[in-house]
Design a protein around this motif. Structure first.
Motif, PDB file in Angstrom:
ATOM      1  N   UNK A   1      31.606  21.624  52.549  1.00 52.32           N
ATOM      2  CA  UNK A   1      32.203  22.558  51.592  1.00 52.32           C
ATOM      3  C   UNK A   1      32.693  23.596  52.204  1.00 52.32           C
ATOM      4  N   UNK A   2      31.652  24.357  53.105  1.00 49.37           N
ATOM      5  CA  UNK A   2      32.099  25.652  53.732  1.00 49.37           C
ATOM      6  C   UNK A   2      33.295  25.544  54.722  1.00 49.37           C
ATOM      7  N   UNK A   3      33.560  24.306  55.400  1.00 48.35           N
ATOM      8  CA  UNK A   3      34.695  24.123  56.434  1.00 48.35           C
ATOM      9  C   UNK A   3      35.677  23.964  55.456  1.00 48.35           C
ATOM     10  N   UNK A   4      35.644  23.074  54.505  1.00 46.31           N
ATOM     11  CA  UNK A   4      36.987  22.958  53.683  1.00 46.31           C
ATOM     12  C   UNK A   4      37.342  24.333  53.179  1.00 46.31           C
ATOM     13  N   UNK A   5      36.596  25.226  52.373  1.00 44.28           N
ATOM     14  CA  UNK A   5      37.124  26.298  51.854  1.00 44.28           C
ATOM     15  C   UNK A   5      37.507  27.237  52.857  1.00 44.28           C
ATOM     16  N   UNK A   6      36.897  27.279  54.250  1.00 46.21           N
ATOM     17  CA  UNK A   6      37.340  28.164  55.110  1.00 46.21           C
ATOM     18  C   UNK A   6      38.769  27.772  55.551  1.00 46.21           C
ATOM     19  N   UNK A   7      38.958  26.512  55.669  1.00 43.03           N
ATOM     20  CA  UNK A   7      40.412  25.843  56.129  1.00 43.03           C
ATOM     21  C   UNK A   7      41.313  26.279  55.190  1.00 43.03           C
TER      22      UNK A   7
ATOM     23  N   UNK B   1      18.029  17.860  55.482  1.00 37.30           N
ATOM     24  CA  UNK B   1      18.905  17.360  56.338  1.00 37.30           C
ATOM     25  C   UNK B   1      20.431  17.215  55.768  1.00 37.30           C
ATOM     26  N   UNK B   2      20.480  16.258  54.876  1.00 41.07           N
ATOM     27  CA  UNK B   2      21.790  15.788  54.073  1.00 41.07           C
ATOM     28  C   UNK B   2      22.527  17.073  53.509  1.00 41.07           C
ATOM     29  N   UNK B   3      21.580  17.992  52.936  1.00 41.03           N
ATOM     30  CA  UNK B   3      22.437  19.185  52.243  1.00 41.03           C
ATOM     31  C   UNK B   3      22.974  20.289  53.396  1.00 41.03           C
ATOM     32  N   UNK B   4      22.241  20.270  54.511  1.00 38.95           N
ATOM     33  CA  UNK B   4      22.973  21.328  55.514  1.00 38.95           C
ATOM     34  C   UNK B   4      24.360  20.408  55.982  1.00 38.95           C
ATOM     35  N   UNK B   5      24.289  19.154  55.881  1.00 41.90           N
ATOM     36  CA  UNK B   5      25.461  18.557  56.175  1.00 41.90           C
ATOM     37  C   UNK B   5      26.682  18.870  55.112  1.00 41.90           C
ATOM     38  N   UNK B   6      26.133  18.604  54.111  1.00 41.83           N
ATOM     39  CA  UNK B   6      27.147  18.666  52.735  1.00 41.83           C
ATOM     40  C   UNK B   6      27.690  19.978  52.701  1.00 41.83           C
ATOM     41  N   UNK B   7      26.810  21.147  52.859  1.00 43.39           N
ATOM     42  CA  UNK B   7      27.314  22.520  52.572  1.00 43.39           C
ATOM     43  C   UNK B   7      28.108  22.963  53.637  1.00 43.39           C
ATOM     44  N   UNK B   8      27.944  22.266  54.927  1.00 39.57           N
ATOM     45  CA  UNK B   8      28.800  22.376  55.882  1.00 39.57           C
ATOM     46  C   UNK B   8      30.449  21.950  55.637  1.00 39.57           C
TER      47      UNK B   8
ATOM     48  N   UNK C   1      29.136  21.685  45.516  1.00 37.60           N
ATOM     49  CA  UNK C   1      30.331  21.281  44.572  1.00 37.60           C
ATOM     50  C   UNK C   1      31.415  20.954  45.563  1.00 37.60           C
ATOM     51  N   UNK C   2      31.274  19.494  46.099  1.00 37.91           N
ATOM     52  CA  UNK C   2      32.459  18.883  47.018  1.00 37.91           C
ATOM     53  C   UNK C   2      33.703  18.769  46.234  1.00 37.91           C
TER      54      UNK C   2
ATOM     55  N   UNK D   1      35.051  20.540  43.939  1.00 36.72           N
ATOM     56  CA  UNK D   1      35.908  21.722  44.056  1.00 36.72           C
ATOM     57  C   UNK D   1      36.993  21.695  45.019  1.00 36.72           C
ATOM     58  N   UNK D   2      36.530  21.760  46.101  1.00 37.10           N
ATOM     59  CA  UNK D   2      37.501  21.867  47.153  1.00 37.10           C
ATOM     60  C   UNK D   2      38.379  20.831  47.360  1.00 37.10           C
ATOM     61  N   UNK D   3      37.958  19.571  47.144  1.00 33.70           N
ATOM     62  CA  UNK D   3      38.699  18.428  47.139  1.00 33.70           C
ATOM     63  C   UNK D   3      40.063  18.571  46.259  1.00 33.70           C
ATOM     64  N   UNK D   4      39.732  19.170  45.053  1.00 31.11           N
ATOM     65  CA  UNK D   4      40.766  19.315  44.137  1.00 31.11           C
ATOM     66  C   UNK D   4      41.598  20.572  44.092  1.00 31.11           C
ATOM     67  N   UNK D   5      41.390  21.272  45.189  1.00 31.80           N
ATOM     68  CA  UNK D   5      42.403  22.600  45.152  1.00 31.80           C
ATOM     69  C   UNK D   5      43.798  22.065  45.559  1.00 31.80           C
ATOM     70  N   UNK D   6      44.822  22.729  45.208  1.00 32.25           N
ATOM     71  CA  UNK D   6      46.017  22.243  45.578  1.00 32.25           C
ATOM     72  C   UNK D   6      46.597  22.406  47.080  1.00 32.25           C
ATOM     73  N   UNK D   7      47.361  21.806  47.597  1.00 34.46           N
ATOM     74  CA  UNK D   7      48.090  22.056  48.674  1.00 34.46           C
ATOM     75  C   UNK D   7      49.174  23.097  49.032  1.00 34.46           C
ATOM     76  N   UNK D   8      49.758  23.260  48.016  1.00 38.55           N
ATOM     77  CA  UNK D   8      51.021  24.255  47.653  1.00 38.55           C
ATOM     78  C   UNK D   8      50.256  25.605  47.778  1.00 38.55           C
TER      79      UNK D   8
END
Length: 344
Positions: free
Chosen positions: A269-275, A260-267, A150-151, A153-160
């Motif tokens: 998403x994971x990095x975005x949420x962790x950040x 291989x594409x999925x392991x990139x995509x999930x990374x 779900x790329x 979801x993270x892209x739509x999170x507020x910066x505030x």
């Protein structure tokens, strides 16, 4: 004298009845009220706020960079292994074709023998129990729906950060799920990419289990048919898993690239949420430090916030200069004060 039709005349507002240079609002009845003076806006260039925001942005950028830097080598190794696996798979599959067919025939013989020893209702019951327990004991990463990251979801999170705080529990749960999907995607890809080198060993291991089980099923005495049937279900599941992996070479290559594409995509998403979580936690820390700094310098803060900024006339903006107050001798007052009371 004929009266004009009211429909032939356009009604004019108070603004339209005046000339273009004399447009004024409708006159109000009674004295006009003075607009209360508002408090000057907060200083948008407060160095403390600017520095805190800069420190936050810097820390978040470094966190994101560190996540990618630490993982770059792992992904690069997997990428390099992809071409070698594609090139070697067709030959490995062809080489093990006879051994695979023999393994499948052994499984069929075991199934036929057990069908003769156990009734259909009992076999169905054991199959249901096996399916239920294998589903219930799956590792957490295999229970996630990891096919579609779900790329958005993270892209739509507020910066505030204050808005993030209202959703931090939900974001933390999604971050944990994304990490599990990274683990699942890695494991699936690694299993596939290693298949050309490990196919012969995997078939040999399954064949050994099949030989052992076939001997137990065909034993004249001391055979535990129900246990053997459950062992058969386990063996059959493992054979089916390997069969799904050892697809035709074209299908194998597509599946390999897909994961291989999925392991990139999930990374990502994971990095975005962790950040995002790191951003919120860092903001909390910086806010705590800022509040402590304000408390440690409270006198200066109060004087700064409550200062009066004079205008050109020396008074507060928008106010008339105060009337001068006559100076009176010390100890005197309009009411006589101490000296008047003593004279009385």
């Amino acid at each position: 004298m004929a009266q004009a039709d009211p429909h032939d005349q356009q009604q004019q507002s108070p603004y339209q009845q005046q000339g273009p240079h004399q447009q004024q609002g409708p006159q109000q009845q009674g004295p006009q009220q003075e607009t209360p003076q508002t408090k000057p806006p907060a200083d948008r260039n407060d160095p403390n706020d600017k520095n805190a925001q800069y420190q936050l942005d810097t820390a978040v950028a470094k966190k994101q960079s560190d996540l990618y830097e630490q993982d770059k080598g792992v992904v690069e190794q997997r990428y390099k292994a992809l071409k070698a696996a594609q090139d070697g798979y067709a030959a490995a599959r062809k080489e093990q074709a006879a051994a695979w067919e023999e393994l499948v025939r052994k499984r069929d013989r075991i199934k036929a023998a057990l069908d003769c020893k156990l009734g259909e209702s009992r076999r169905t019951e054991l199959e249901h129990c096996w399916s239920k327990n294998t589903s219930d004991t799956l590792p957490p990463e295999q229970q996630e729906k990891c096919d579609t990251p779900d790329t958005a979801y993270c892209a739509g999170l507020p910066r505030d950060v204050e808005q993030l705080g209202q959703r931090i529990g939900e974001i933390t749960d999604r971050a944990a799920a994304a990490k599990r999907c990274v683990t699942f995607a890695d494991a699936t890809y690694d299993r596939l990419v290693k298949l050309p080198a490990e196919l012969a060993g995997a078939i040999k291991k399954l064949t050994g289990r099949a030989v052992e089980l076939e001997q137990a099923v065909c034993a004249q005495s001391g055979s535990d048919d129900e246990r053997n049937y459950v062992l058969y279900l386990q063996l059959s599941d493992d054979i089916d898993q390997l069969d799904a992996d050892r697809a035709e070479p074209t299908a194998y290559g597509l599946k390999l690239r897909y994961w291989f594409a999925k392991l990139i995509d999930w990374r990502e998403v994971s990095f975005c949420l962790q950040t995002t979580i790191f951003r919120y936690e860092t903001w909390q820390r910086l806010r705590t430090e800022a509040l402590k700094a304000r408390r440690d310098n409270l006198v200066a803060v109060v004087l700064e916030e409550c200062r009066h900024e004079p205008d050109d006339t020396g008074g507060d903006p928008g106010q008339s200069p105060p009337e001068p107050t006559p100076q009176q001798p010390c100890g005197s007052s309009t009411g006589g004060g101490y000296r008047a009371s003593n004279q009385a």
